[in-house]
Design a protein around this motif. Structure first.
Motif, PDB file in Angstrom:
ATOM      1  N   UNK A  27      -1.269  -6.895   8.692  1.00  0.00           N
ATOM      2  CA  UNK A  27      -0.502  -6.705   9.735  1.00  0.00           C
ATOM      3  C   UNK A  27       0.637  -5.625   9.327  1.00  0.00           C
ATOM      4  N   UNK A  28       0.533  -4.242   9.864  1.00  0.00           N
ATOM      5  CA  UNK A  28       1.109  -3.225   9.386  1.00  0.00           C
ATOM      6  C   UNK A  28       2.784  -3.526   9.486  1.00  0.00           C
ATOM      7  N   UNK A  29       3.402  -4.216  10.461  1.00  0.00           N
ATOM      8  CA  UNK A  29       4.629  -4.375  10.646  1.00  0.00           C
ATOM      9  C   UNK A  29       5.286  -5.223   9.647  1.00  0.00           C
ATOM     10  N   UNK A  30       4.414  -5.952   8.903  1.00  0.00           N
ATOM     11  CA  UNK A  30       4.952  -7.000   7.918  1.00  0.00           C
ATOM     12  C   UNK A  30       5.019  -6.506   6.620  1.00  0.00           C
ATOM     13  N   UNK A  31       4.714  -5.005   6.492  1.00  0.00           N
ATOM     14  CA  UNK A  31       4.804  -4.421   4.969  1.00  0.00           C
ATOM     15  C   UNK A  31       6.072  -4.176   4.530  1.00  0.00           C
ATOM     16  N   UNK A  32       6.240  -4.735   3.261  1.00  0.00           N
ATOM     17  CA  UNK A  32       7.750  -4.530   2.531  1.00  0.00           C
ATOM     18  C   UNK A  32       7.388  -4.430   0.973  1.00  0.00           C
ATOM     19  N   UNK A  33       8.510  -4.110   0.168  1.00  0.00           N
ATOM     20  CA  UNK A  33       8.141  -4.256  -1.416  1.00  0.00           C
ATOM     21  C   UNK A  33       9.138  -5.158  -2.066  1.00  0.00           C
ATOM     22  N   UNK A  76      23.481 -13.763  19.322  1.00  0.00           N
ATOM     23  CA  UNK A  76      23.356 -12.426  19.843  1.00  0.00           C
ATOM     24  C   UNK A  76      23.670 -11.304  18.710  1.00  0.00           C
ATOM     25  N   UNK A  77      23.263 -11.622  17.622  1.00  0.00           N
ATOM     26  CA  UNK A  77      22.987 -10.564  16.678  1.00  0.00           C
ATOM     27  C   UNK A  77      21.910 -10.635  15.811  1.00  0.00           C
ATOM     28  N   UNK A  78      21.150  -9.373  15.596  1.00  0.00           N
ATOM     29  CA  UNK A  78      19.796  -9.190  15.375  1.00  0.00           C
ATOM     30  C   UNK A  78      20.050  -8.396  13.969  1.00  0.00           C
ATOM     31  N   UNK A  79      19.080  -8.874  13.093  1.00  0.00           N
ATOM     32  CA  UNK A  79      18.813  -8.164  11.745  1.00  0.00           C
ATOM     33  C   UNK A  79      17.587  -7.245  12.146  1.00  0.00           C
ATOM     34  N   UNK A  80      17.400  -6.041  11.385  1.00  0.00           N
ATOM     35  CA  UNK A  80      16.200  -5.465  11.377  1.00  0.00           C
ATOM     36  C   UNK A  80      15.006  -6.010  10.492  1.00  0.00           C
ATOM     37  N   UNK A  81      14.048  -5.803  10.967  1.00  0.00           N
ATOM     38  CA  UNK A  81      12.697  -6.407  10.402  1.00  0.00           C
ATOM     39  C   UNK A  81      12.577  -6.176   8.762  1.00  0.00           C
ATOM     40  N   UNK A  82      13.102  -5.165   8.155  1.00  0.00           N
ATOM     41  CA  UNK A  82      12.665  -4.584   7.193  1.00  0.00           C
ATOM     42  C   UNK A  82      13.714  -5.572   6.003  1.00  0.00           C
ATOM     43  N   UNK A  83      13.264  -6.098   5.068  1.00  0.00           N
ATOM     44  CA  UNK A  83      13.990  -6.996   4.132  1.00  0.00           C
ATOM     45  C   UNK A  83      15.224  -6.466   3.521  1.00  0.00           C
ATOM     46  N   UNK A  84      15.088  -4.820   3.107  1.00  0.00           N
ATOM     47  CA  UNK A  84      15.970  -4.173   2.281  1.00  0.00           C
ATOM     48  C   UNK A  84      17.022  -3.754   3.235  1.00  0.00           C
ATOM     49  N   UNK A  85      16.920  -3.837   4.600  1.00  0.00           N
ATOM     50  CA  UNK A  85      17.844  -3.260   5.554  1.00  0.00           C
ATOM     51  C   UNK A  85      18.889  -4.248   6.172  1.00  0.00           C
ATOM     52  N   UNK A 129       2.511   7.256  13.861  1.00  0.00           N
ATOM     53  CA  UNK A 129       3.493   6.204  14.303  1.00  0.00           C
ATOM     54  C   UNK A 129       3.572   5.276  13.084  1.00  0.00           C
ATOM     55  N   UNK A 130       5.020   5.241  13.082  1.00  0.00           N
ATOM     56  CA  UNK A 130       5.456   4.317  11.883  1.00  0.00           C
ATOM     57  C   UNK A 130       5.524   2.813  12.332  1.00  0.00           C
ATOM     58  N   UNK A 131       4.825   2.074  11.815  1.00  0.00           N
ATOM     59  CA  UNK A 131       4.951   0.629  11.905  1.00  0.00           C
ATOM     60  C   UNK A 131       6.058  -0.068  11.253  1.00  0.00           C
ATOM     61  N   UNK A 132       6.267   0.320  10.144  1.00  0.00           N
ATOM     62  CA  UNK A 132       7.218  -0.466   9.038  1.00  0.00           C
ATOM     63  C   UNK A 132       7.730   0.675   8.176  1.00  0.00           C
ATOM     64  N   UNK A 133       8.985   0.400   7.554  1.00  0.00           N
ATOM     65  CA  UNK A 133       9.484   1.055   6.770  1.00  0.00           C
ATOM     66  C   UNK A 133      10.277   0.566   5.811  1.00  0.00           C
ATOM     67  N   UNK A 134      10.228   0.586   4.507  1.00  0.00           N
ATOM     68  CA  UNK A 134      11.159  -0.409   3.499  1.00  0.00           C
ATOM     69  C   UNK A 134      11.741   0.480   2.524  1.00  0.00           C
ATOM     70  N   UNK A 135      12.916   0.577   2.008  1.00  0.00           N
ATOM     71  CA  UNK A 135      13.144   1.297   1.160  1.00  0.00           C
ATOM     72  C   UNK A 135      14.151   0.413  -0.059  1.00  0.00           C
ATOM     73  N   UNK A 136      13.880   0.702  -1.261  1.00  0.00           N
ATOM     74  CA  UNK A 136      14.079  -0.307  -2.175  1.00  0.00           C
ATOM     75  C   UNK A 136      15.122   0.551  -3.292  1.00  0.00           C
ATOM     76  N   UNK A 137      15.354   1.736  -3.226  1.00  0.00           N
ATOM     77  CA  UNK A 137      16.113   2.377  -4.104  1.00  0.00           C
ATOM     78  C   UNK A 137      16.391   3.877  -3.461  1.00  0.00           C
TER      79      UNK A 137
END
Length: 296
Positions: free
Chosen positions: A57-63, A199-208, A288-296
């Motif tokens: 599931x591409x939208x679930x990808x993280x590091x 009524x406050x929503x966090x972005x899906x990427x765990x490092x965001x 199309x970018x389905x997920x983006x996660x940045x750790x550094x």
């Protein structure tokens, strides 16, 4: 830092190869189909990750925090059966898999010892108003495979977000109540709900999500303008930023937001007030970018 400069991916998807660790991961869908691309932490070049599950599931990808492991969910290799949380070691291709009917998205703790998993614990068919609808968070010990339900509430994972605080002592998760209110909750490791922000929503990427051990970056919902908001978790105090562009947020890193630019296939970064816009990533041909996660 990754967001301090601009990057290019040209001539299609990069060659597949193992890397020791990554600084950034993108799940993309382009003319050649889906791919997971990482920024090699050693060479600062891009590589496609080989050997991933066919039904990822591409939208679930993280590091992981150290960039050595990829986290995702995937169906079984034949496309049937229950989903699994997959930990994929980038250097070796070694996998750990944790299977359940309930798992939707996962984030690995900073020390790598635990997975926090969004779980659909409903008895019903997943249709609002039909059956017993319960959203939950499950903790999995990556060493033993032991698991326990940390927290549950009536509702749905309409906005799927799960993230660890930088010190690994708290979790933030966004869910939809039965009354159609999106809420971001903060949990300690005993399962106690220490804060709740309607009524406050966090972005899906765990490092965001976490700007520090005590501050969350979220956006308001419903709100057509959706400017970013910093919440001081212990006090609930908010700082609202401004917004000049209404393209969707993709990630937040080092006090900068990543979002689509004005040209196709181009991403930009801006500060949290949507100023100081700079080129960030150009992908050619366009994907199309389905997920983006940045750790550094």
């Amino acid at each position: 830092m990754v967001v301090d400069r601009s990057w290019e991916i040209t001539s299609g998807v990069p060659a597949a190869r193992p890397v020791r660790a990554a600084r950034m991961v993108l799940a993309v869908r382009g003319p050649g189909g889906p791919a997971v691309i990482v920024l090699d932490a050693d060479s600062d070049t891009f590589a496609t990750v080989p050997g991933l599950p066919a039904h990822l599931a591409p939208e679930t990808v993280s590091l992981s925090d150290d960039g050595a492991r990829l986290v995702c969910t995937a169906r079984q290799d034949d496309g049937a059966g229950p989903p699994r949380v997959v930990l994929h070691t980038l250097a070796t291709g070694e996998r750990q898999e944790f299977v359940s009917d309930d798992y939707l998205r996962a984030a690995l703790s900073p020390d790598g010892d635990r997975l926090a998993v969004l779980a659909d614990l409903s008895d019903g068919p997943g249709i609002p108003g039909v059956g017993d609808e319960v959203a939950g968070v499950v903790l999995i010990d990556t060493g033993t495979g032991g698991r326990r339900t940390l927290w549950a509430a009536e509702g749905y994972w309409e906005e799927a977000s799960i993230s660890w605080s930088p010190d690994g002592q708290r979790l933030a998760a966004t869910y939809l109540t039965l009354d159609d209110v999106l809420i971001t909750v903060v949990l300690d490791l005993s399962g106690k709900e220490t804060a709740s922000f309607p009524e406050r929503v966090a972005l899906p990427g765990p490092h965001s999500v976490w700007a520090s051990e005590r501050e969350l970056i979220v956006y308001p919902e419903p709100d057509d303008e959706s400017p970013l908001i910093a919440i001081d978790v212990p006090t609930g105090a908010e700082r609202r930023f401004t917004r000049r562009s209404y393209d969707g947020y993709l990630a937040i890193s080092a006090g900068r937001v990543v979002r689509p630019g004005s040209a196709p296939g181009r991403l930009v970064t801006a500060d949290l007030d949507d100023g100081d816009e700079r080129p960030f990533l150009a992908v050619d041909p366009q994907v199309t970018i389905e997920a983006l996660d940045i750790v550094a």
